[in-house]
Design a protein around this motif. Structure first.
Motif, PDB file in Angstrom:
ATOM      1  N   ALA A 280       0.809  -1.226   0.000  1.00 35.30           N
ATOM      2  CA  ALA A 280       0.000   0.000   0.000  1.00 35.30           C
ATOM      3  C   ALA A 280       0.840   1.273   0.000  1.00 35.30           C
ATOM      4  O   ALA A 280       0.497   2.261  -0.658  1.00 35.30           O
ATOM      5  CB  ALA A 280      -0.944  -0.008   1.197  1.00 35.30           C
ATOM      6  N   SER A 281       1.948   1.266   0.716  1.00 38.46           N
ATOM      7  CA  SER A 281       2.754   2.493   0.805  1.00 38.46           C
ATOM      8  C   SER A 281       3.362   2.880  -0.535  1.00 38.46           C
ATOM      9  O   SER A 281       3.655   4.055  -0.778  1.00 38.46           O
ATOM     10  CB  SER A 281       3.861   2.318   1.849  1.00 38.46           C
ATOM     11  OG  SER A 281       4.766   1.291   1.453  1.00 38.46           O
ATOM     12  N   TYR A 282       3.531   1.912  -1.429  1.00 40.64           N
ATOM     13  CA  TYR A 282       4.164   2.207  -2.715  1.00 40.64           C
ATOM     14  C   TYR A 282       3.197   2.869  -3.705  1.00 40.64           C
ATOM     15  O   TYR A 282       3.635   3.357  -4.749  1.00 40.64           O
ATOM     16  CB  TYR A 282       4.707   0.914  -3.338  1.00 40.64           C
ATOM     17  CG  TYR A 282       5.775   0.254  -2.494  1.00 40.64           C
ATOM     18  CD1 TYR A 282       7.025   0.846  -2.325  1.00 40.64           C
ATOM     19  CD2 TYR A 282       5.527  -0.959  -1.859  1.00 40.64           C
ATOM     20  CE1 TYR A 282       7.999   0.247  -1.548  1.00 40.64           C
ATOM     21  CE2 TYR A 282       6.497  -1.568  -1.086  1.00 40.64           C
ATOM     22  CZ  TYR A 282       7.734  -0.960  -0.931  1.00 40.64           C
ATOM     23  OH  TYR A 282       8.701  -1.558  -0.159  1.00 40.64           O
ATOM     24  N   VAL A 283       1.905   2.833  -3.407  1.00 38.74           N
ATOM     25  CA  VAL A 283       0.921   3.430  -4.325  1.00 38.74           C
ATOM     26  C   VAL A 283       0.100   4.512  -3.629  1.00 38.74           C
ATOM     27  O   VAL A 283      -1.004   4.847  -4.056  1.00 38.74           O
ATOM     28  CB  VAL A 283      -0.017   2.349  -4.910  1.00 38.74           C
ATOM     29  CG1 VAL A 283       0.729   1.462  -5.874  1.00 38.74           C
ATOM     30  CG2 VAL A 283      -0.672   1.527  -3.806  1.00 38.74           C
ATOM     31  N   ARG A 284       0.635   5.090  -2.574  1.00 41.77           N
ATOM     32  CA  ARG A 284      -0.130   6.079  -1.816  1.00 41.77           C
ATOM     33  C   ARG A 284      -0.416   7.349  -2.612  1.00 41.77           C
ATOM     34  O   ARG A 284      -1.315   8.113  -2.255  1.00 41.77           O
ATOM     35  CB  ARG A 284       0.595   6.429  -0.516  1.00 41.77           C
ATOM     36  CG  ARG A 284       1.965   7.082  -0.703  1.00 41.77           C
ATOM     37  CD  ARG A 284       2.626   7.368   0.649  1.00 41.77           C
ATOM     38  NE  ARG A 284       3.930   8.001   0.514  1.00 41.77           N
ATOM     39  CZ  ARG A 284       5.056   7.338   0.347  1.00 41.77           C
ATOM     40  NH1 ARG A 284       5.044   6.029   0.316  1.00 41.77           N
ATOM     41  NH2 ARG A 284       6.211   7.986   0.232  1.00 41.77           N
ATOM     42  N   ARG A 285       0.343   7.590  -3.687  1.00 41.21           N
ATOM     43  CA  ARG A 285       0.102   8.791  -4.488  1.00 41.21           C
ATOM     44  C   ARG A 285      -0.869   8.545  -5.636  1.00 41.21           C
ATOM     45  O   ARG A 285      -1.115   9.445  -6.439  1.00 41.21           O
ATOM     46  CB  ARG A 285       1.431   9.313  -5.041  1.00 41.21           C
ATOM     47  CG  ARG A 285       2.393   9.817  -3.961  1.00 41.21           C
ATOM     48  CD  ARG A 285       3.644  10.423  -4.575  1.00 41.21           C
ATOM     49  NE  ARG A 285       4.546  10.911  -3.547  1.00 41.21           N
ATOM     50  CZ  ARG A 285       5.717  11.495  -3.793  1.00 41.21           C
ATOM     51  NH1 ARG A 285       6.127  11.646  -5.060  1.00 41.21           N
ATOM     52  NH2 ARG A 285       6.477  11.933  -2.812  1.00 41.21           N
ATOM     53  N   THR A 286      -1.388   7.366  -5.733  1.00 45.70           N
ATOM     54  CA  THR A 286      -2.352   7.063  -6.788  1.00 45.70           C
ATOM     55  C   THR A 286      -3.737   6.854  -6.183  1.00 45.70           C
ATOM     56  O   THR A 286      -3.889   6.648  -4.975  1.00 45.70           O
ATOM     57  CB  THR A 286      -1.954   5.808  -7.579  1.00 45.70           C
ATOM     58  OG1 THR A 286      -2.057   4.658  -6.728  1.00 45.70           O
ATOM     59  CG2 THR A 286      -0.539   5.932  -8.115  1.00 45.70           C
ATOM     60  N   MET A 287      -4.743   6.895  -7.060  1.00 50.24           N
ATOM     61  CA  MET A 287      -6.123   6.670  -6.634  1.00 50.24           C
ATOM     62  C   MET A 287      -6.805   5.741  -7.639  1.00 50.24           C
ATOM     63  O   MET A 287      -6.452   5.740  -8.820  1.00 50.24           O
ATOM     64  CB  MET A 287      -6.901   7.989  -6.578  1.00 50.24           C
ATOM     65  CG  MET A 287      -6.430   8.980  -5.539  1.00 50.24           C
ATOM     66  SD  MET A 287      -7.373  10.523  -5.646  1.00 50.24           S
ATOM     67  CE  MET A 287      -9.042   9.916  -5.358  1.00 50.24           C
ATOM     68  N   PRO A 288      -7.803   4.981  -7.192  1.00 56.48           N
ATOM     69  CA  PRO A 288      -8.548   4.160  -8.148  1.00 56.48           C
ATOM     70  C   PRO A 288      -9.559   4.993  -8.919  1.00 56.48           C
ATOM     71  O   PRO A 288     -10.042   6.013  -8.431  1.00 56.48           O
ATOM     72  CB  PRO A 288      -9.254   3.131  -7.254  1.00 56.48           C
ATOM     73  CG  PRO A 288      -9.427   3.843  -5.944  1.00 56.48           C
ATOM     74  CD  PRO A 288      -8.217   4.735  -5.801  1.00 56.48           C
ATOM     75  N   ALA A 289      -9.850   4.571 -10.134  1.00 53.18           N
ATOM     76  CA  ALA A 289     -10.918   5.182 -10.933  1.00 53.18           C
ATOM     77  C   ALA A 289     -12.205   4.428 -10.606  1.00 53.18           C
ATOM     78  O   ALA A 289     -12.324   3.239 -10.903  1.00 53.18           O
ATOM     79  CB  ALA A 289     -10.602   5.078 -12.423  1.00 53.18           C
ATOM     80  N   PHE A 290     -13.162   5.102  -9.992  1.00 54.82           N
ATOM     81  CA  PHE A 290     -14.346   4.418  -9.492  1.00 54.82           C
ATOM     82  C   PHE A 290     -15.361   4.142 -10.594  1.00 54.82           C
ATOM     83  O   PHE A 290     -15.460   4.896 -11.569  1.00 54.82           O
ATOM     84  CB  PHE A 290     -14.990   5.233  -8.370  1.00 54.82           C
ATOM     85  CG  PHE A 290     -14.305   5.060  -7.045  1.00 54.82           C
ATOM     86  CD1 PHE A 290     -14.629   4.006  -6.218  1.00 54.82           C
ATOM     87  CD2 PHE A 290     -13.309   5.936  -6.650  1.00 54.82           C
ATOM     88  CE1 PHE A 290     -13.985   3.823  -5.004  1.00 54.82           C
ATOM     89  CE2 PHE A 290     -12.651   5.771  -5.443  1.00 54.82           C
ATOM     90  CZ  PHE A 290     -12.999   4.711  -4.617  1.00 54.82           C
ATOM     91  N   PRO A 291     -16.143   3.072 -10.436  1.00 54.17           N
ATOM     92  CA  PRO A 291     -17.176   2.737 -11.428  1.00 54.17           C
ATOM     93  C   PRO A 291     -18.284   3.781 -11.450  1.00 54.17           C
ATOM     94  O   PRO A 291     -18.408   4.602 -10.540  1.00 54.17           O
ATOM     95  CB  PRO A 291     -17.706   1.378 -10.934  1.00 54.17           C
ATOM     96  CG  PRO A 291     -16.695   0.873  -9.958  1.00 54.17           C
ATOM     97  CD  PRO A 291     -16.055   2.073  -9.364  1.00 54.17           C
ATOM     98  N   PRO A 292     -19.140   3.745 -12.478  1.00 56.51           N
ATOM     99  CA  PRO A 292     -20.284   4.655 -12.549  1.00 56.51           C
ATOM    100  C   PRO A 292     -21.442   4.143 -11.697  1.00 56.51           C
ATOM    101  O   PRO A 292     -21.386   3.048 -11.126  1.00 56.51           O
ATOM    102  CB  PRO A 292     -20.653   4.616 -14.034  1.00 56.51           C
ATOM    103  CG  PRO A 292     -20.285   3.224 -14.451  1.00 56.51           C
ATOM    104  CD  PRO A 292     -19.040   2.889 -13.672  1.00 56.51           C
ATOM    105  N   VAL A 293     -22.495   4.933 -11.616  1.00 57.47           N
ATOM    106  CA  VAL A 293     -23.756   4.468 -11.046  1.00 57.47           C
ATOM    107  C   VAL A 293     -24.407   3.544 -12.068  1.00 57.47           C
ATOM    108  O   VAL A 293     -24.396   3.820 -13.269  1.00 57.47           O
ATOM    109  CB  VAL A 293     -24.682   5.659 -10.735  1.00 57.47           C
ATOM    110  CG1 VAL A 293     -26.044   5.171 -10.245  1.00 57.47           C
ATOM    111  CG2 VAL A 293     -24.035   6.576  -9.709  1.00 57.47           C
ATOM    112  N   VAL A 294     -24.970   2.431 -11.603  1.00 53.45           N
ATOM    113  CA  VAL A 294     -25.518   1.417 -12.510  1.00 53.45           C
ATOM    114  C   VAL A 294     -26.948   1.077 -12.110  1.00 53.45           C
ATOM    115  O   VAL A 294     -27.251   0.910 -10.917  1.00 53.45           O
ATOM    116  CB  VAL A 294     -24.657   0.139 -12.500  1.00 53.45           C
ATOM    117  CG1 VAL A 294     -25.279  -0.940 -13.382  1.00 53.45           C
ATOM    118  CG2 VAL A 294     -23.232   0.446 -12.964  1.00 53.45           C
TER     119      VAL A 294
END
Length: 440
Positions: A280-294
């Motif tokens: 987790a510490s190696y990707v702390r500067r990134t964020m996930p792209a969240f899905p849309p409302v479905v």
């Protein structure tokens, strides 16, 4: 023979597990939910069924290669078919166009029908990605990235600060063309002002190779992959979340689960690395792209005759997918929404002239949080936050010895083909298991 543990049973994890087992390794796959497939599963309500995630894919050669390299060819398992119309786009000014796939000439004609001269603008824009795709394919998607030996052209492309938003405004003078060009990324949750130019390569893939689906639903691909794991002798542990990696003297030795440790010589992480404290510490500067409302709906009676996918541009941005399974005389649609969603999706859809509210007999709603919780992460991978994002995410290598990354969060493209390419890359890096000699 190495003991390889694959964390995550989505398409990327299953593809990596199948390839590695075919190479002779002892493979165990851990999946937190009770079924494999991730977004490649089916949502059911009574007699209606819908694809939970994607309904089409690009680059069919990636799927064909996966099946060929792991056992029986794809044609013996699935009927993967091209879509004549990738999607229909409807714009706020009342104009509309159907986007054909797999043909430059057909796209030229379709955009010219939208407005004189627009066809040439479009095909010139798409053509500008030809060399970009070949560079990315050879040096990024099919070869482990190493900045010390990467070609100068790739380093220049990865470091280019120009945003896709700026490129589209410069190369496409009509707003509608810009909406079409950026549609896939926007629906995946990205801001075009933060996405680099290379992220727009999907338009080239659609024109060159087309979009493909499976009659009855793309979830059949997930089922076929689960069968392939059984054929290859992969040990599949569903209902088994990975809580962390066990690292001793700088190298992974096991995967920790609530039921104990699963020993490993190599680990392939095919989930969001934020879920594993060791990464987790190696990707702390990134964020996930969240899905849309479905919103999945079952409809009775006469409904509008729509192609596989219809995009209704505006805010919110709406997408209607019509390929669900329904009883005779009924229809199954999936409606997705992005942007300012201040009302029910079906009410927003009615404002575009597609009012099916009185015909709804089945309905299943999912928020982005519902989907992430169900799948254990976002199938859209890492959110673009400028060009540095390409190298900030983990994959295929990670800083932990013995740990590789595959799947949506380990690649810069979104969708099945890029997850599949990342799995192939990981399998190539692990390599074939040494043959046992007599006496061993």
């Amino acid at each position: 023979m190495a003991r390889v543990v694959v964390v995550g049973g989505g398409f990327g994890g299953m593809a990596a597990a199948a390839r590695l087992a075919r190479l002779g390794h002892e493979v165990t796959l851990l999946e937190r939910s009770e079924q494999l497939g991730g977004a490649l599963t089916t949502v059911r309500h009574g007699d209606f069924a819908w694809d939970a995630g994607p309904t089409s894919t690009l680059l069919p050669a990636v799927v064909r290669d996966l099946f060929r390299k792991s056992g029986r060819p794809l044609e013996r398992e699935l009927d993967l078919q091209p879509l004549d119309v990738v999607r229909e786009h409807r714009f706020d000014d009342g104009s509309a166009m159907q986007l054909p796939g797999g043909s430059r000439a057909a796209q030229l004609a379709a955009f010219d029908a939208l407005g004189t001269g627009l066809g040439r603008q479009w095909v010139d824009h798409v053509a500008s990605y030809g060399e970009t795709w070949e560079l990315l394919r050879k040096e990024w998607y099919e070869r482990p990235f190493d900045p010390d030996v990467a070609p100068r052209e790739l380093m220049t492309l990865l470091g280019r600060r120009e945003s896709l938003h700026k490129r589209l405004r410069q190369s496409l003078r009509d707003d509608r063309l810009r909406l079409v060009a950026g549609h896939r990324l926007v629906m995946d949750g990205h801001d075009l002002r933060q996405a680099p130019v290379l992220a727009g390569v999907d338009v080239y893939l659609e024109q060159r190779f087309g979009a493909w689906t499976v009659p009855g639903g793309l979830a059949a691909l997930g089922t076929a992959m689960a069968d392939r794991l059984a054929l290859r002798g992969v040990t599949v542990l569903t209902g088994t979340p990975a809580t962390d990696l066990v690292v001793r003297e700088g190298r992974v030795t096991a995967v920790r689960t609530p039921g104990g440790e699963v020993d490993a010589d190599q680990v392939v992480v095919a989930v969001d690395p934020r879920r594993l404290p060791a990464l987790a510490s190696y990707v702390r500067r990134t964020m996930p792209a969240f899905p849309p409302v479905v919103c999945h709906v079952g409809l009775e009676g006469d409904v509008p005759d729509l192609p596989h996918e219809v995009v209704l541009h505006g805010d919110p941005l709406l997408v209607v997918r019509t390929g669900g399974r329904a009883p005779d005389g009924a229809a199954a649609w999936t409606v997705l929404g992005r942007g300012r969603i201040a009302e029910d999706l079906l009410t927003a859809l009615a404002r575009h002239g597609l009012d099916v509210r009185a015909q709804v007999v089945a309905r299943v709603d999912r928020t982005p949080r519902d989907l992430v919780d169900a799948w254990g992460g976002s199938p859209h991978g890492v959110l673009w936050q400028g060009p540095r994002t390409a190298r900030a995410r983990l994959g295929p290598r990670t800083p932990v010895a013995g740990v590789l990354a595959a799947g949506a969060h380990a690649t810069t493209g979104s969708g099945l083909p890029f997850a599949g390419l990342s799995a192939a890359l990981v399998a190539e890096m692990v390599g074939r298991a040494p043959r046992r000699t007599s006496g061993q």
